[in-house]
Scaffold this motif. Structure first.
Motif, PDB file in Angstrom:
ATOM      1  N   MET A 116       0.839  -1.215   0.000  1.00 13.50           N
ATOM      2  CA  MET A 116       0.000   0.000   0.000  1.00 13.50           C
ATOM      3  C   MET A 116       0.868   1.256   0.000  1.00 13.50           C
ATOM      4  N   ALA A 137      -6.750   3.379  10.220  1.00 12.40           N
ATOM      5  CA  ALA A 137      -6.688   2.350   9.171  1.00 12.40           C
ATOM      6  C   ALA A 137      -5.830   1.150   9.563  1.00 12.40           C
ATOM      7  N   MET A 350     -12.525  12.511   4.240  1.00 12.48           N
ATOM      8  CA  MET A 350     -12.581  11.288   3.441  1.00 12.48           C
ATOM      9  C   MET A 350     -14.016  10.966   3.022  1.00 12.48           C
ATOM     10  N   ARG A 357     -15.501  -2.372  -8.809  1.00 12.97           N
ATOM     11  CA  ARG A 357     -14.957  -2.938 -10.058  1.00 12.97           C
ATOM     12  C   ARG A 357     -15.974  -3.711 -10.884  1.00 12.97           C
ATOM     13  N   ALA A 388      -9.276   7.736  -0.502  1.00 14.68           N
ATOM     14  CA  ALA A 388      -9.100   6.437   0.182  1.00 14.68           C
ATOM     15  C   ALA A 388      -8.468   5.406  -0.731  1.00 14.68           C
TER      16      ALA A 388
HETATM   17  C1  LIG Z   1     -11.772   7.916   8.691  1.00 12.10           C
HETATM   18  C2  LIG Z   1     -10.358   7.882   8.272  1.00 12.10           C
HETATM   19  O1  LIG Z   1      -9.499   7.900   9.077  1.00 12.10           O
HETATM   20  S1  LIG Z   1      -9.992   7.718   6.653  1.00 12.10           S
HETATM   21  C3  LIG Z   1      -8.287   7.273   6.631  1.00 12.10           C
HETATM   22  C4  LIG Z   1      -8.059   5.901   7.038  1.00 12.10           C
HETATM   23  N1  LIG Z   1      -8.571   4.956   6.066  1.00 12.10           N
HETATM   24  C5  LIG Z   1      -7.827   4.590   5.013  1.00 12.10           C
HETATM   25  O2  LIG Z   1      -6.707   5.039   4.915  1.00 12.10           O
HETATM   26  C6  LIG Z   1      -8.410   3.652   4.011  1.00 12.10           C
HETATM   27  C7  LIG Z   1      -7.449   3.434   2.894  1.00 12.10           C
HETATM   28  N2  LIG Z   1      -7.990   2.536   1.891  1.00 12.10           N
HETATM   29  C8  LIG Z   1      -7.894   1.227   1.993  1.00 12.10           C
HETATM   30  O3  LIG Z   1      -7.415   0.689   2.974  1.00 12.10           O
HETATM   31  C9  LIG Z   1      -8.369   0.401   0.823  1.00 12.10           C
HETATM   32  O4  LIG Z   1      -8.553   1.201  -0.291  1.00 12.10           O
HETATM   33  C10 LIG Z   1      -9.709  -0.316   1.068  1.00 12.10           C
HETATM   34  C11 LIG Z   1      -9.542  -1.287   2.236  1.00 12.10           C
HETATM   35  C12 LIG Z   1     -10.810   0.654   1.405  1.00 12.10           C
HETATM   36  C13 LIG Z   1     -10.072  -1.094  -0.195  1.00 12.10           C
HETATM   37  O5  LIG Z   1      -9.058  -1.999  -0.406  1.00 12.10           O
HETATM   38  P1  LIG Z   1      -9.119  -3.084  -1.596  1.00 12.10           P
HETATM   39  O6  LIG Z   1     -10.475  -3.638  -1.700  1.00 12.10           O
HETATM   40  O7  LIG Z   1      -7.976  -4.008  -1.355  1.00 12.10           O
HETATM   41  O8  LIG Z   1      -8.834  -2.233  -2.854  1.00 12.10           O
HETATM   42  P2  LIG Z   1      -8.635  -2.781  -4.319  1.00 12.10           P
HETATM   43  O9  LIG Z   1      -8.685  -4.259  -4.369  1.00 12.10           O
HETATM   44  O10 LIG Z   1      -9.568  -2.045  -5.189  1.00 12.10           O
HETATM   45  O11 LIG Z   1      -7.153  -2.296  -4.611  1.00 12.10           O
HETATM   46  C14 LIG Z   1      -6.640  -2.179  -5.907  1.00 12.10           C
HETATM   47  C15 LIG Z   1      -5.213  -1.755  -5.825  1.00 12.10           C
HETATM   48  O12 LIG Z   1      -5.131  -0.469  -5.220  1.00 12.10           O
HETATM   49  C16 LIG Z   1      -4.288  -0.523  -4.077  1.00 12.10           C
HETATM   50  N3  LIG Z   1      -4.859   0.339  -3.048  1.00 12.10           N
HETATM   51  C17 LIG Z   1      -6.123   0.396  -2.599  1.00 12.10           C
HETATM   52  N4  LIG Z   1      -6.241   1.350  -1.674  1.00 12.10           N
HETATM   53  C18 LIG Z   1      -5.031   1.907  -1.540  1.00 12.10           C
HETATM   54  C19 LIG Z   1      -4.538   2.958  -0.729  1.00 12.10           C
HETATM   55  N5  LIG Z   1      -5.325   3.626   0.106  1.00 12.10           N
HETATM   56  N6  LIG Z   1      -3.232   3.283  -0.827  1.00 12.10           N
HETATM   57  C20 LIG Z   1      -2.428   2.623  -1.690  1.00 12.10           C
HETATM   58  N7  LIG Z   1      -2.845   1.621  -2.484  1.00 12.10           N
HETATM   59  C21 LIG Z   1      -4.140   1.270  -2.402  1.00 12.10           C
HETATM   60  C22 LIG Z   1      -4.297  -1.952  -3.625  1.00 12.10           C
HETATM   61  O13 LIG Z   1      -3.128  -2.243  -2.889  1.00 12.10           O
HETATM   62  C23 LIG Z   1      -4.357  -2.672  -4.961  1.00 12.10           C
HETATM   63  O14 LIG Z   1      -3.065  -2.683  -5.512  1.00 12.10           O
HETATM   64  P3  LIG Z   1      -2.598  -3.797  -6.611  1.00 12.10           P
HETATM   65  O15 LIG Z   1      -3.507  -3.671  -7.774  1.00 12.10           O
HETATM   66  O16 LIG Z   1      -1.201  -3.427  -6.887  1.00 12.10           O
HETATM   67  O17 LIG Z   1      -2.747  -5.119  -5.913  1.00 12.10           O
END
Ligand SMILES: CC(=O)SCCNC(=O)CCNC(=O)[C@H](O)C(C)(C)COP(=O)(O)OP(=O)(O)OC[C@H]1O[C@@H](n2cnc3c(N)ncnc32)[C@H](O)[C@@H]1OP(=O)(O)O
Ligand SMILES: O=CC(=O)O
Ligand SMILES: [Mg+2]
Length: 568
Positions: A116, A137, A350, A357, A388
């Motif tokens: 990530m 997170a 956020m 997808r 996010a």
């Molecule tokens: C209220 C608050 O505090 S908000 C701040 C705290 N919350 C966050 O930071 C949430 C951040 N986001 C996430 O954790 C994720 O996006 C989730 C859990 C919501 C969704 O995750 P997933 O379902 O795994 O996303 P998805 O499968 O669509 O990911 C596709 C690609 O994007 C990447 N990706 C998804 N979200 C992120 C992110 N926030 N940062 C970096 N990379 C990301 C995944 O690693 C994946 O990479 P890959 O194709 O190389 O394998």
């Protein structure tokens, strides 16, 4: 003294002994050679010094939180403090924004996981920040925290890489990467795997101390002296807590021999009491501040928590409490006015939608909702916002670009003097909307699934096409608690059902069955859904509301070595 090999790793003999700790420090987490790169004697000494200097200040601040809670529970409302009127009315400004972070229109956030971090730093946009999270997170297991520190050190050094075995893909940093902000945990969370002078370390001082110790020199080298490291500071309730952070920063800068004001932090205004302290918080941190952020999800949670003994201020269904509710809009407007008056960034929050997808039409709707939210933010005067997911960055960037043009921010151009007239009543206005059976069910379904993920090491998850993390799960928990406590009648759907222990018990049972159907029996049985249901149910039905979901659940993820798990 533990001997280190030429590669910086402990020798086999030393490994048996565990970490080479500073005096008064006891590490109870698992030994790992990678972690030993972070848990060096000098770094631990620095953390211990922070703990020794600030522990009583932190304890006092936590006592003050309790005392404020008692006042609110006795009927008082939070409000502006007459004693600090001169700070609010005074003509002062924060230190100038460093050029390195002047333009922060899109910040991607994510837990401190290796892939990530690389994906976020590489997200490809021209100007943006990455905010790496030890907080909402992240499930703060020993493994997650220590790996997170290793990952951040490698990221700052520029050496981070990750091999996805299944896909045979190697992840590395691009030439141009985002600027890094790190969010340590809140003041209330202990770190039970590190004991200092016989008591658990203060979680955020471990997160900050280790990260700062290992990375400040690289910031000086790469960004130029006086620019970084950068932080986000969560969940504060009063400016006295900001003062502790400011003193921590002063001490860290002195220890490192770097210019005062090098460390810069954005404070999340995400508790109801803190909205009345925004000037005071900026004032305390004026040499180290780069603004405030609207942490909207914790803010909603905090509204319920602060008014836990005020049955006349019940929230409608969670999905109806958005930024267009008067109290939320007032909070965002006042935050913008306050920040711009003091010369720093007013960051937006956020949107919970993430890309969908497998359903293009639903994806389009989600994207439109994100764009609408971001348009409202940029037009209101926010200087940047959070994404996010990398898939949202182009749309968010486009909204900010087309409204801000080439200007790095709106600090000088959107003063929002009109918000000066906002009153305590505006900031506390009861949210409008209705309560429904589906609201209770959704809270329960989401809350249990989130806790199950958190117990198994994942702190942010996609659920029903929305991002869920500790802050959003908290809303589900406290809302259920509040509705149960006051026997609320759910009449928004015309059913008119009264929330009772009996009803809630049935809802939990039915929602557990639904979760099992949705995810499949195998995954359900392998996961920690039953444990999660127990924890979530207890927290929703306890006579006295727990302050934090994660504080109670934390005991379930503490694992002391050599063996066994331990309660604090
Ligand atoms: C209220 C608050 O505090 S908000 C701040 C705290 N919350 C966050 O930071 C949430 C951040 N986001 C996430 O954790 C994720 O996006 C989730 C859990 C919501 C969704 O995750 P997933 O379902 O795994 O996303 P998805 O499968 O669509 O990911 C596709 C690609 O994007 C990447 N990706 C998804 N979200 C992120 C992110 N926030 N940062 C970096 N990379 C990301 C995944 O690693 C994946 O990479 P890959 O194709 O190389 O394998
Ligand atoms: O940390 C952010 C929030 O919305 O809570
Ligand atoms: Mg938060």
């Amino acid at each position: 003294m533990m001997s280190l090999g030429t590669n910086g790793y402990a020798s086999p003999a030393a490994r048996k002994m565990g970490y080479d700790v500073a005096e008064g420090v006891d590490i109870r987490g698992r030994y790992d050679e990678e972690f030993a790169r972070i848990l060096t004697k000098d770094a631990l000494r620095f953390v211990a010094e922070l703990q020794r200097e600030f522990r009583n200040h932190v304890k006092y601040a936590m006592e003050c939180r309790k005392e404020a809670k008692m006042r609110y529970n006795a009927g008082a409302l939070p409000g502006f403090d007459p004693a600090t009127r001169c700070v609010r009315e005074g003509d002062w400004a924060c230190a100038a924004v460093p050029p390195a972070v002047a333009d922060r229109r899109v910040e991607i956030t994510g837990p401190v996981e290796r892939k990530m971090i690389i994906n976020a730093l590489n997200s490809g946009a021209k100007v943006f920040m990455m905010h790496a999270d030890f907080e909402d997170a992240l499930s703060p297991s020993w493994e997650n925290l220590m790996r997170g520190q290793v990952n951040l050190k490698d990221a700052v050094d520029g050496t981070i890489s990750f091999r996805d075995q299944a896909r045979n893909r190697v992840y590395k940093l691009n030439n141009q990467i985002a600027k890094l902000f790190v969010r340590p945990r809140g003041w209330h969370l202990p770190e039970a795997h590190i004991f200092i002078d016989g008591e658990p370390a203060i979680g955020c001082l471990v997160d900050f101390g280790l990260y700062f110790y290992h990375n400040y020199a690289a910031f000086c080298r790469n960004q130029g002296a006086g620019f970084g490291p950068f932080f986000y500071l969560p969940k504060m309730e009063h400016s006295r807590e900001a003062r502790i952070w400011n003193n921590v920063f002063d001490k860290a800068e002195k220890m490192a021999g770097i210019e005062n004001g090098s460390i810069r932090a954005t404070v999340l205004i995400e508790t109801l009491p803190a909205v009345f302290q925004m000037d005071e918080i900026l004032y305390e941190l004026r040499d180290h501040s780069v603004g405030l952020n609207c942490g909207r999800w914790d803010y909603i949670f905090s509204y319920v928590k602060t008014f836990q003994a005020h049955p006349d201020r019940l929230l409608p269904d969670r999905v109806q409490v958005g930024m267009t509710q008067h109290f939320m809009r007032s909070y965002s407007d006042l935050l913008i006015r306050t920040c711009h008056r003091r010369g720093v960034h007013a960051m937006g929050g956020m949107a919970a939608q993430i890309p969908i997808r497998d359903d293009p039409a639903a994806n389009e709707v989600a994207l439109e909702l994100v764009k609408k939210d971001k348009l409202r933010e940029v037009r209101a005067g926010h200087d940047g916002t959070w994404a996010a997911h990398p898939g949202l960055i182009p749309a968010i960037m486009e909204v900010f670009n087309s409204n801000m043009g080439n200007a790095p921010n709106q600090i000088q151009t959107m003063k929002r003097e009109d918000a000066a007239t906002l009153t305590e009543e505006d900031l506390l206005q009861r949210p409008r909307g209705v309560r429904t059976m589906e609201g209770l069910r959704l809270n329960t379904r989401v809350g249990i699934q989130y806790v199950a993920a958190w117990l198994t090491g994942t702190g942010s998850v996609p659920l029903y096409n929305l991002m869920e993390d500790a802050a959003t799960a908290e809303i589900s928990r406290v809302q259920n608690w509040q509705w149960l406590k006051y026997g609320v009648v759910l009449d928004g759907d015309g059913l008119g059902v009264k929330v009772s222990l009996d009803l809630f018990g049935r809802v939990v049972e039915e929602e557990m069955a639904r979760i099992e159907r949705e995810i499949g029996r195998e995954k359900f049985n392998k996961g920690m859904y039953k444990e999660a249901s127990k924890i979530f149910t207890r927290q929703c039905t306890t006579p006295m509301l727990d302050d934090f979901l994660t504080l109670d659940a934390y005991n379930n993820i503490v694992i002391h070595h050599p063996k066994g798990s331990s309660r604090l």
